[in-house]
Design a protein around this motif. Structure first.
Motif, PDB file in Angstrom:
ATOM      1  N   VAL A 190       0.861  -1.171   0.000  1.00 23.00           N
ATOM      2  CA  VAL A 190       0.064  -0.024  -0.227  1.00 23.00           C
ATOM      3  C   VAL A 190       0.678   1.258  -0.027  1.00 23.00           C
ATOM      4  CG1 VAL A 190      -2.081   1.084   1.103  1.00 23.00           C
ATOM      5  CG2 VAL A 190      -1.593  -1.426   1.518  1.00 23.00           C
ATOM      6  N   ARG A 191       0.187   2.336  -0.569  1.00 18.21           N
ATOM      7  CA  ARG A 191       0.764   3.502  -0.431  1.00 18.21           C
ATOM      8  C   ARG A 191      -0.346   4.660  -0.288  1.00 18.21           C
ATOM      9  NH1 ARG A 191       6.492   5.359  -1.852  1.00 18.21           N
ATOM     10  NH2 ARG A 191       6.613   7.001  -0.507  1.00 18.21           N
ATOM     11  N   MET A 192      -0.129   5.509   0.621  1.00 19.42           N
ATOM     12  CA  MET A 192      -1.188   6.266   0.828  1.00 19.42           C
ATOM     13  C   MET A 192      -0.956   7.615  -0.258  1.00 19.42           C
ATOM     14  SD  MET A 192      -2.863   5.108   3.151  1.00 19.42           S
ATOM     15  CE  MET A 192      -4.115   6.351   3.601  1.00 19.42           C
ATOM     16  N   THR A 193      -1.868   8.017  -0.959  1.00 18.54           N
ATOM     17  CA  THR A 193      -2.009   9.109  -1.921  1.00 18.54           C
ATOM     18  C   THR A 193      -2.839  10.125  -1.524  1.00 18.54           C
ATOM     19  OG1 THR A 193      -3.745   8.409  -3.181  1.00 18.54           O
ATOM     20  CG2 THR A 193      -1.665   7.410  -3.790  1.00 18.54           C
ATOM     21  N   LEU A 194      -2.164  11.422  -1.750  1.00 24.00           N
ATOM     22  CA  LEU A 194      -3.037  12.626  -1.365  1.00 24.00           C
ATOM     23  C   LEU A 194      -2.971  13.620  -2.401  1.00 24.00           C
ATOM     24  CD1 LEU A 194      -0.397  14.711  -0.694  1.00 24.00           C
ATOM     25  CD2 LEU A 194      -0.256  13.489   1.598  1.00 24.00           C
ATOM     26  N   ASN A 195      -4.000  14.551  -2.510  1.00 25.28           N
ATOM     27  CA  ASN A 195      -4.074  15.561  -3.406  1.00 25.28           C
ATOM     28  C   ASN A 195      -3.636  16.765  -2.981  1.00 25.28           C
ATOM     29  OD1 ASN A 195      -5.629  14.169  -5.573  1.00 25.28           O
ATOM     30  ND2 ASN A 195      -7.224  14.105  -4.220  1.00 25.28           N
ATOM     31  N   CYS A 196      -3.706  16.944  -1.540  1.00 22.23           N
ATOM     32  CA  CYS A 196      -3.350  18.254  -0.926  1.00 22.23           C
ATOM     33  C   CYS A 196      -2.509  18.238   0.437  1.00 22.23           C
ATOM     34  CB  CYS A 196      -4.736  19.226  -0.631  1.00 22.23           C
ATOM     35  SG  CYS A 196      -4.128  20.646   0.447  1.00 22.23           S
ATOM     36  N   CYS A 197      -3.220  17.331   1.359  1.00 27.17           N
ATOM     37  CA  CYS A 197      -2.656  17.292   2.769  1.00 27.17           C
ATOM     38  C   CYS A 197      -3.232  15.895   3.230  1.00 27.17           C
ATOM     39  CB  CYS A 197      -3.171  18.227   3.591  1.00 27.17           C
ATOM     40  SG  CYS A 197      -4.815  18.490   3.581  1.00 27.17           S
ATOM     41  N   ALA A 198      -2.579  15.386   4.481  1.00 27.33           N
ATOM     42  CA  ALA A 198      -2.920  13.988   5.095  1.00 27.33           C
ATOM     43  C   ALA A 198      -4.229  13.827   5.294  1.00 27.33           C
ATOM     44  CB  ALA A 198      -2.200  13.949   6.310  1.00 27.33           C
ATOM     45  N   ALA A 199      -5.274  15.078   5.602  1.00 26.38           N
ATOM     46  CA  ALA A 199      -6.519  15.056   5.733  1.00 26.38           C
ATOM     47  C   ALA A 199      -7.299  14.122   4.505  1.00 26.38           C
ATOM     48  CB  ALA A 199      -7.300  16.150   5.908  1.00 26.38           C
ATOM     49  N   ASP A 200      -6.864  14.540   3.289  1.00 24.34           N
ATOM     50  CA  ASP A 200      -7.402  13.723   2.383  1.00 24.34           C
ATOM     51  C   ASP A 200      -6.900  12.538   1.791  1.00 24.34           C
ATOM     52  OD1 ASP A 200      -5.113  14.684   0.747  1.00 24.34           O
ATOM     53  OD2 ASP A 200      -6.665  16.283   0.031  1.00 24.34           O
ATOM     54  N   ALA A 201      -5.841  11.929   2.634  1.00 27.28           N
ATOM     55  CA  ALA A 201      -4.939  10.874   2.060  1.00 27.28           C
ATOM     56  C   ALA A 201      -5.947   9.505   1.946  1.00 27.28           C
ATOM     57  CB  ALA A 201      -3.960  10.623   3.273  1.00 27.28           C
ATOM     58  N   GLN A 202      -5.650   8.751   0.856  1.00 25.72           N
ATOM     59  CA  GLN A 202      -6.474   7.388   0.789  1.00 25.72           C
ATOM     60  C   GLN A 202      -5.486   6.586   0.235  1.00 25.72           C
ATOM     61  OE1 GLN A 202      -9.501   9.462  -1.883  1.00 25.72           O
ATOM     62  NE2 GLN A 202     -11.053   8.583  -0.348  1.00 25.72           N
ATOM     63  N   PRO A 203      -5.576   5.441   0.538  1.00 27.87           N
ATOM     64  CA  PRO A 203      -4.808   4.398  -0.113  1.00 27.87           C
ATOM     65  C   PRO A 203      -5.033   3.692  -1.451  1.00 27.87           C
ATOM     66  CG  PRO A 203      -6.503   3.014   1.428  1.00 27.87           C
ATOM     67  CD  PRO A 203      -6.862   4.782   1.179  1.00 27.87           C
ATOM     68  N   VAL A 204      -4.087   3.213  -2.006  1.00 23.12           N
ATOM     69  CA  VAL A 204      -3.931   2.501  -3.384  1.00 23.12           C
ATOM     70  C   VAL A 204      -3.211   1.105  -2.959  1.00 23.12           C
ATOM     71  CG1 VAL A 204      -2.903   2.446  -5.712  1.00 23.12           C
ATOM     72  CG2 VAL A 204      -4.040   4.474  -4.698  1.00 23.12           C
ATOM     73  N   LYS A 205      -3.946   0.172  -3.311  1.00 25.87           N
ATOM     74  CA  LYS A 205      -3.471  -1.379  -2.873  1.00 25.87           C
ATOM     75  C   LYS A 205      -3.156  -2.051  -4.116  1.00 25.87           C
ATOM     76  CE  LYS A 205      -6.900  -0.854   0.882  1.00 25.87           C
ATOM     77  NZ  LYS A 205      -8.041  -1.460   1.376  1.00 25.87           N
ATOM     78  N   ILE A 206      -2.199  -2.952  -3.722  1.00 23.88           N
ATOM     79  CA  ILE A 206      -1.722  -4.016  -4.756  1.00 23.88           C
ATOM     80  C   ILE A 206      -1.766  -5.420  -4.011  1.00 23.88           C
ATOM     81  CG2 ILE A 206       0.154  -4.890  -6.083  1.00 23.88           C
ATOM     82  CD1 ILE A 206       1.175  -2.223  -6.697  1.00 23.88           C
ATOM     83  N   ALA A 207      -2.230  -6.322  -4.551  1.00 20.10           N
ATOM     84  CA  ALA A 207      -2.417  -7.780  -3.763  1.00 20.10           C
ATOM     85  C   ALA A 207      -0.850  -8.282  -4.145  1.00 20.10           C
ATOM     86  CB  ALA A 207      -3.549  -8.392  -4.311  1.00 20.10           C
ATOM     87  N   LEU A 208      -0.561  -9.140  -3.168  1.00 13.39           N
ATOM     88  CA  LEU A 208       0.661  -9.807  -3.396  1.00 13.39           C
ATOM     89  C   LEU A 208       0.474 -11.469  -3.740  1.00 13.39           C
ATOM     90  CD1 LEU A 208       2.898  -8.368  -0.618  1.00 13.39           C
ATOM     91  CD2 LEU A 208       2.524  -7.654  -3.054  1.00 13.39           C
ATOM     92  N   THR A 209       1.310 -11.899  -4.598  1.00 16.51           N
ATOM     93  CA  THR A 209       1.057 -13.501  -4.783  1.00 16.51           C
ATOM     94  C   THR A 209       2.691 -13.699  -5.248  1.00 16.51           C
ATOM     95  OG1 THR A 209       0.021 -15.068  -6.139  1.00 16.51           O
ATOM     96  CG2 THR A 209       0.508 -13.099  -7.120  1.00 16.51           C
ATOM     97  N   GLY A 210       2.857 -14.887  -5.540  1.00 15.33           N
ATOM     98  CA  GLY A 210       4.151 -15.386  -5.751  1.00 15.33           C
ATOM     99  C   GLY A 210       5.040 -15.640  -4.630  1.00 15.33           C
ATOM    100  N   ASN A 211       6.410 -15.538  -4.558  1.00 16.94           N
ATOM    101  CA  ASN A 211       7.088 -15.523  -3.517  1.00 16.94           C
ATOM    102  C   ASN A 211       7.133 -14.659  -2.329  1.00 16.94           C
ATOM    103  OD1 ASN A 211       9.220 -16.810  -2.161  1.00 16.94           O
ATOM    104  ND2 ASN A 211      10.970 -15.669  -3.250  1.00 16.94           N
ATOM    105  N   VAL A 212       5.940 -14.676  -1.842  1.00 18.06           N
ATOM    106  CA  VAL A 212       5.455 -13.634  -0.684  1.00 18.06           C
ATOM    107  C   VAL A 212       6.247 -14.449   0.980  1.00 18.06           C
ATOM    108  CG1 VAL A 212       3.889 -12.555   0.602  1.00 18.06           C
ATOM    109  CG2 VAL A 212       3.450 -13.243  -1.677  1.00 18.06           C
TER     110      VAL A 212
END
Length: 266
Positions: A190-212
């Motif tokens: 995950v990485r939290m993305t924001l447009n302006c500040c931490a108040a509007d931060a939202q996550p973008v997620k990637i699921a993991l598979t393979g050699n986890v």
């Protein structure tokens, strides 16, 4: 208070502390705001003192008007001690009204901001917030290189979902993010993305598979090397699209100085 607030804003802008609150592009505005607050505090101190001295009441009582006797007759004794019940008038000396000392407690949040900076949003917020992945305006060409292609979490997710991994196939990829676990224990990068500040931060997620790695600790930062896979899933919070990445290798890394990503729009 203006000076303390301005100094706090300048301290955050001159260090990496501001990256926990706003995007890096707003740093010049923070420095400008801090400087304006300090200049305003200095101007208030300079021009406020003479005004207070001019408005201060006289320390001595005014002279009696013409014809007014200097000595007044004592109150009529028929009233007994009734006159002594009247409250004595307060002195109107040069001190004037003074601010209560308890008002200095307003400075405590400013010192707390300097001494105890709150951590960046992490796995708890990501696990309880749906992915904020949106279709970007376009997909620029990726550089041709023999080594792994370094991508952000948001860029990989957008290319994998909305571009069908067209520029990612048969390319080794390198992505960095923090770990969060879904309700079923599935690992996400995950990485939290924001447009302006931490108040509007939202996550973008990637699921993991393979050699986890068999053991993953939430909020730990991980750099993974892997390849694109067309496999997808849905975010259990908002049913948003979450792409997979096939992990071939991984290693723990320290948290970056800039914990948030700017919203990637292509």
């Amino acid at each position: 208070m203006l000076f303390l607030l301005g100094a706090t804003v300048l301290h955050a802008g001159l260090t990496d502390l501001h990256l926990r609150y706003v995007k890096s592009g707003l740093r010049p505005l923070l420095l400008l705001a801090g400087a304006v607050l300090i200049v305003t505090a200095a101007a208030t101190l300079r021009y406020g003192r003479p005004g207070r001295r001019a408005d201060a009441p006289a320390a001595t009582d005014p002279a009696p008007e013409h014809g007014e006797p200097h000595d007044r007759e004592p109150p009529d004794r028929e009233h007994g001690d009734q006159g002594s019940r009247d409250p004595e008038p307060r002195s109107s000396g040069g001190g004037g009204h003074r601010e209560p000392r308890v008002s200095w407690l307003l400075a405590l949040p400013l010192f707390a901001l300097i001494l105890v900076a709150p951590p960046a949003l992490g796995s708890y917020t990501a696990a309880h917030t749906g992915t904020a992945l949106q279709k970007p305006f376009g997909f620029p060409d990726v550089p041709d290189a023999r080594g792994p292609l370094r991508l952000g979490v948001g860029e990989y997710a957008a290319r994998a979902v909305y571009d069908e991994g067209r520029h990612l196939r048969d390319r080794p990829l390198r992505i960095t993010g923090f770990v969060t676990l879904g309700r079923d224990g599935a690992p996400y990068l995950v990485r939290m993305t924001l447009n302006c500040c931490a108040a509007d931060a939202q996550p973008v997620k990637i699921a993991l598979t393979g050699n986890v790695p068999p053991v993953l600790r939430p909020d730990s930062w991980l750099e993974i090397t892997g390849t694109y896979t067309p496999r997808r899933t849905k975010d259990p919070v908002n049913d948003g699209p979450v792409p997979y990445v096939k992990v071939t290798a991984s290693r723990p890394v320290p948290p970056p100085s800039e914990p948030y990503d700017d919203a990637w729009t292509g």
